[in-house]
Motif scaffolding. Structure first.
Motif, PDB file in Angstrom:
ATOM      1  N   PRO A  53      -6.925  -7.409  -1.780  1.00 30.14           N
ATOM      2  CA  PRO A  53      -7.409  -6.311  -2.637  1.00 30.14           C
ATOM      3  C   PRO A  53      -6.860  -4.952  -2.208  1.00 30.14           C
ATOM      4  O   PRO A  53      -6.524  -4.120  -3.054  1.00 30.14           O
ATOM      5  CB  PRO A  53      -8.932  -6.380  -2.470  1.00 30.14           C
ATOM      6  CG  PRO A  53      -9.206  -7.794  -2.069  1.00 30.14           C
ATOM      7  CD  PRO A  53      -8.048  -8.174  -1.197  1.00 30.14           C
ATOM      8  N   ASP A  54      -6.764  -4.742  -0.879  1.00 27.61           N
ATOM      9  CA  ASP A  54      -6.232  -3.473  -0.378  1.00 27.61           C
ATOM     10  C   ASP A  54      -4.756  -3.332  -0.733  1.00 27.61           C
ATOM     11  O   ASP A  54      -4.296  -2.244  -1.108  1.00 27.61           O
ATOM     12  CB  ASP A  54      -6.404  -3.380   1.143  1.00 27.61           C
ATOM     13  CG  ASP A  54      -7.866  -3.293   1.551  1.00 27.61           C
ATOM     14  OD1 ASP A  54      -8.711  -3.020   0.672  1.00 27.61           O
ATOM     15  OD2 ASP A  54      -8.160  -3.521   2.742  1.00 27.61           O
ATOM     16  N   LYS A  56      -3.139  -4.676  -3.276  1.00 26.55           N
ATOM     17  CA  LYS A  56      -2.975  -4.438  -4.713  1.00 26.55           C
ATOM     18  C   LYS A  56      -3.257  -2.979  -5.056  1.00 26.55           C
ATOM     19  O   LYS A  56      -2.569  -2.378  -5.886  1.00 26.55           O
ATOM     20  CB  LYS A  56      -3.892  -5.375  -5.502  1.00 26.55           C
ATOM     21  CG  LYS A  56      -3.465  -6.839  -5.389  1.00 26.55           C
ATOM     22  CD  LYS A  56      -4.539  -7.800  -5.850  1.00 26.55           C
ATOM     23  CE  LYS A  56      -4.720  -7.775  -7.338  1.00 26.55           C
ATOM     24  NZ  LYS A  56      -5.648  -8.846  -7.790  1.00 26.55           N
ATOM     25  N   LYS A  57      -4.247  -2.396  -4.415  1.00 26.59           N
ATOM     26  CA  LYS A  57      -4.562  -0.983  -4.634  1.00 26.59           C
ATOM     27  C   LYS A  57      -3.419  -0.097  -4.150  1.00 26.59           C
ATOM     28  O   LYS A  57      -2.990   0.839  -4.843  1.00 26.59           O
ATOM     29  CB  LYS A  57      -5.856  -0.624  -3.912  1.00 26.59           C
ATOM     30  CG  LYS A  57      -6.291   0.830  -4.064  1.00 26.59           C
ATOM     31  CD  LYS A  57      -7.627   1.056  -3.375  1.00 26.59           C
ATOM     32  CE  LYS A  57      -8.092   2.501  -3.546  1.00 26.59           C
ATOM     33  NZ  LYS A  57      -7.220   3.460  -2.848  1.00 26.59           N
ATOM     34  N   ARG A  60      -0.348  -0.264  -6.430  1.00 24.51           N
ATOM     35  CA  ARG A  60      -0.490   0.554  -7.636  1.00 24.51           C
ATOM     36  C   ARG A  60      -0.215   2.022  -7.330  1.00 24.51           C
ATOM     37  O   ARG A  60       0.355   2.743  -8.149  1.00 24.51           O
ATOM     38  CB  ARG A  60      -1.899   0.397  -8.226  1.00 24.51           C
ATOM     39  CG  ARG A  60      -2.147  -0.936  -8.913  1.00 24.51           C
ATOM     40  CD  ARG A  60      -3.420  -0.892  -9.740  1.00 24.51           C
ATOM     41  NE  ARG A  60      -4.601  -0.641  -8.918  1.00 24.51           N
ATOM     42  CZ  ARG A  60      -5.346  -1.586  -8.387  1.00 24.51           C
ATOM     43  NH1 ARG A  60      -5.030  -2.864  -8.559  1.00 24.51           N
ATOM     44  NH2 ARG A  60      -6.413  -1.277  -7.662  1.00 24.51           N
ATOM     45  N   GLU A  61      -0.613   2.469  -6.150  1.00 27.00           N
ATOM     46  CA  GLU A  61      -0.451   3.875  -5.789  1.00 27.00           C
ATOM     47  C   GLU A  61       0.958   4.206  -5.307  1.00 27.00           C
ATOM     48  O   GLU A  61       1.503   5.261  -5.630  1.00 27.00           O
ATOM     49  CB  GLU A  61      -1.455   4.250  -4.690  1.00 27.00           C
ATOM     50  CG  GLU A  61      -2.911   4.189  -5.119  1.00 27.00           C
ATOM     51  CD  GLU A  61      -3.855   4.502  -3.976  1.00 27.00           C
ATOM     52  OE1 GLU A  61      -3.358   4.802  -2.869  1.00 27.00           O
ATOM     53  OE2 GLU A  61      -5.081   4.452  -4.181  1.00 27.00           O
TER      54      GLU A  61
END
Length: 228
Positions: A53-54, A56-57, A60-61
């Motif tokens: 999850p980290d 993927k975040k 995106r950034e």
């Protein structure tokens, strides 16, 4: 157009040591861990886990053009996401490679173009043609942009275009392209020419006249009795 200097926010990602390889990674993936590898010109290859999850975040950034501070057990490393692997069925990330950058040395990466605003020329019947979708840029690792914004509001007339020299680029970033290279432009849709309408009645008259002419030159054949 050269803009003001700016500071890129620091993006961080925590990593833990990885001693699992091959088929054994399947269990780790089900636990939400993504296997990654870090390498570079002055860094020995090292294997880690990051929380999916980290990652993927962060992806995106940062995309693949912004520097990430990877917090490893050995210390922080400035890295770029160099390559990713995805499951062909689910589309989920299953692997990632990080490239460790050298501090104080400029890098060249491809930064994606993000389109913002609307082109006034559309109301005049124009069509926006997006010529480029990414630009190669050069900057020090801490200054690399995640993306390049292009404002379509500058396309005001049917002759308008946006060139590289028109972009608002931070002072510490260099675009590797010619200043006059077209980024976006306005095109005018050509109206399709109507096919000529044929006069069917005239064709029928000509056809009937031709048949009558052919019929006049052909003698009628009846029963004939031959004389001895």
């Amino acid at each position: 157009m050269i803009g003001k200097r700016y500071t890129v926010p620091v993006i961080t990602l925590a990593a833990t040591r990885r001693d699992v390889y091959g088929k054994a990674l399947a269990k780790s993936r089900t636990e939400g861990l993504l296997p990654v590898v870090v390498y570079g010109r002055k860094e020995q290859s090292a294997s880690y886990f990051v929380a999916l999850p980290d990652f993927k975040k962060v992806y995106r950034e940062a995309g693949e053009s912004s520097v990430i501070s990877l917090k490893t057990p050995e210390g922080a490393l400035d890295v770029l996401i160099h390559e990713t692997g995805k499951d062909p069925i689910t589309g989920e990330f299953i692997h990632a490679d990080f490239y460790a950058v050298e501090k104080g040395k400029a890098l060249r990466v491809s930064a994606p173009i993000v389109w913002v605003g609307e082109a006034p020329a559309i109301k005049l019947g124009g069509i926006v043609v997006k010529v480029l979708h990414e630009l190669e840029v050069e900057a020090f690792p801490q200054d690399l942009p995640h993306e390049i914004s292009v404002d379509l509001a500058g396309l005001e007339t049917l002759e308008s275009q946006i060139s590289v020299k028109d972009l608002a680029i931070p002072a510490q970033v260099k675009i590797i392209a010619e200043p006059d290279d077209i980024v976006a432009a306005v095109a005018v849709a050509k109206e399709e020419e109507e096919a000529p309408v044929m006069d069917i009645s005239q064709i029928e008259v000509e056809k009937r006249g031709k048949q009558e002419e052919e019929g006049a030159g052909t003698p009628e054949q009846g029963d004939q009795t031959s004389s001895p």
